[in-house]
Design a protein around this motif. Structure first.
Motif, mmCIF file in Angstrom:
data_model
loop_
_atom_site.group_PDB
_atom_site.id
_atom_site.type_symbol
_atom_site.label_atom_id
_atom_site.label_comp_id
_atom_site.label_asym_id
_atom_site.label_seq_id
_atom_site.Cartn_x
_atom_site.Cartn_y
_atom_site.Cartn_z
ATOM 1 N N LYS A 198 0.877 -0.887 -0.016
ATOM 2 C CA LYS A 198 0.062 0.032 0.019
ATOM 3 C C LYS A 198 0.680 1.231 0.141
ATOM 4 C CE LYS A 198 -4.051 -2.174 0.145
ATOM 5 N NZ LYS A 198 -4.950 -2.110 -0.809
ATOM 6 N N SER A 199 0.476 2.285 -1.076
ATOM 7 C CA SER A 199 1.366 3.128 -1.044
ATOM 8 C C SER A 199 0.878 4.538 -0.035
ATOM 9 C CB SER A 199 1.206 3.903 -2.495
ATOM 10 O OG SER A 199 0.066 4.453 -2.707
ATOM 11 N N GLY A 200 -0.343 4.245 0.366
ATOM 12 C CA GLY A 200 -0.783 5.405 1.407
ATOM 13 C C GLY A 200 -1.701 6.557 0.847
ATOM 14 N N ARG A 201 -1.845 6.548 -0.845
ATOM 15 C CA ARG A 201 -2.681 7.346 -1.570
ATOM 16 C C ARG A 201 -3.419 6.244 -2.654
ATOM 17 N NH1 ARG A 201 -0.994 12.564 -4.894
ATOM 18 N NH2 ARG A 201 -2.867 12.790 -6.187
ATOM 19 N N ASP A 202 -4.714 5.642 -2.247
ATOM 20 C CA ASP A 202 -5.323 4.830 -3.050
ATOM 21 C C ASP A 202 -5.698 5.500 -4.418
ATOM 22 O OD1 ASP A 202 -5.312 3.143 -0.945
ATOM 23 O OD2 ASP A 202 -7.125 3.758 -0.043
ATOM 24 N N GLU A 203 -5.913 6.607 -4.698
ATOM 25 C CA GLU A 203 -6.327 7.052 -5.881
ATOM 26 C C GLU A 203 -5.326 7.248 -6.932
ATOM 27 O OE1 GLU A 203 -5.365 10.875 -3.541
ATOM 28 O OE2 GLU A 203 -6.302 9.006 -3.294
#
Length: 346
Positions: A198-203
């Motif tokens: 997970k990058s921390g920015r889903d969009e």
């Protein structure tokens, strides 16, 4: 099982494992390692003259369908609830680009089915079908010489990362089309691609942090897309022609532990471990810890009975297994037709 395992797939919710191979038979096992019959076979399904290459559960827990394909002009959909079997023989309007249905992938959100096309003129083609109606929705064409080497859905199912055989990667969104392209460092004979974590920015690019690319040399490049996201904020929008994507990114690490072509890459469900393997050499499998990007030295050992690896898959542990310290399930199939299952513990 006496022929090579070509595909493995875990059910998204239930302790079920699919395995299949060129024998044209699909096997469905209940994951239960306890005696007297460990991991019992629940049922099997045989399709005449159809050596299976790709099989997968639909990723939605409420959808009971299994998708099966081979090096044929059709694929099958088996509904476990009703027992019905549907044969899909064409992609309307795009039959000339889809001479074989052998290579497909279902989006994690369950909405789409991506099929690698056979047309290579000017690059490569991937056709996108509605996973419910199985009707054609859209298409993505890349400009890479030699066509598509491999492709993978983003974690949220909103787009694809597509690796061309020349090392160029295309980031494509179902809604917005091609977002940008970039070059894998030192790419020679790209073979496989995977995303995870997970990058921390889903969009942004489906929210995936890690992207790995394997090659015919055995080198696996590991990229951190969270760093791309941080770097893109410093670029003025007027100067950004690639939607925040670096055109020549540097890998976090180039892993050289495989000495024959990389055939399999996969991230664990929590993104903490990556498995990389080559089917061209006995016991050629390594686990990589993330985010340190270091290879585990304590497993596999020289005595781990892996054989020539032909399929790998990660599965989520049950709640009881999680309470017992299990982080993930790792399944490995080999060319002798054997499937082995391991629990990865903290």
């Amino acid at each position: 099982m006496q022929s090579a395992i070509t595909s493995l797939s875990f059910h998204p919710t239930y302790p079920l494992l699919l395995s299949s191979g060129p024998s044209s038979t699909l096997y469905l096992h209940h994951i239960n390692p306890n005696p007297p019959t460990p991991n019992p076979l629940l049922t099997s399904f045989h399709i005449k003259h159809t050596p299976l290459t790709t099989t997968a559960f639909h990723p939605s827990p409420s959808d009971s369908r299994i998708f099966l394909s081979a090096r044929r002009r059709y694929f099958h959909v088996w509904d476990l609830t009703t027992g019905s079997i549907e044969k899909v023989t064409r992609v309307y309007g795009h039959q000339h680009e889809q001479r074989t249905m052998e290579d497909f992938s279902l989006s994690p959100n369950g909405k789409y089915m991506a099929l690698r096309g056979s047309a290579k003129k000017g690059g490569g083609v991937i056709n996108i079908l509605d996973a419910r109606t199985l009707q054609w929705v859209t298409q993505v064409r890349i400009e890479s010489g030699g066509g598509v080497a491999d492709f993978v859905w983003w974690g949220d199912g909103s787009g694809l990362s597509i690796a061309g055989k020349n090392g160029e990667v295309t980031e494509w969104s179902v809604q917005d089309g091609v977002l940008g392209r970039w070059i894998d460092e030192g790419a020679i004979g790209t073979t496989v691609i995977a995303v995870g974590g997970k990058s921390g920015r889903d969009e942004w690019l489906g929210g995936d942090r890690w992207l790995a690319i394997g090659s015919s040399s055995g080198i696996v490049n590991l990229y951190d897309r969270r760093a791309w996201l941080e770097d893109s904020t410093s670029i003025p929008s007027s100067e950004d022609t690639n939607n925040g994507l670096p055109k020549t990114p540097k890998p976090v690490r180039a892993l050289d532990h495989l000495t024959t072509p990389t055939s399999h890459l996969a991230f664990s469900p929590d993104g903490q471990i990556m498995v990389m393997a080559s089917r061209w050499k006995h016991n050629a499998l390594r686990l990589v810890h993330l985010p340190s990007a270091t290879v585990f030295k304590n497993w596999p050992t020289s005595k781990t009975p892996l054989g020539r690896i032909s399929a790998v898959a990660w599965g989520r542990p049950s709640q009881a297994e999680e309470r017992d310290g299990c982080l993930a399930l790792l399944s490995v199939g080999n060319e002798m037709g054997r499937v082995r299952l391991w629990e990865v513990r903290a």
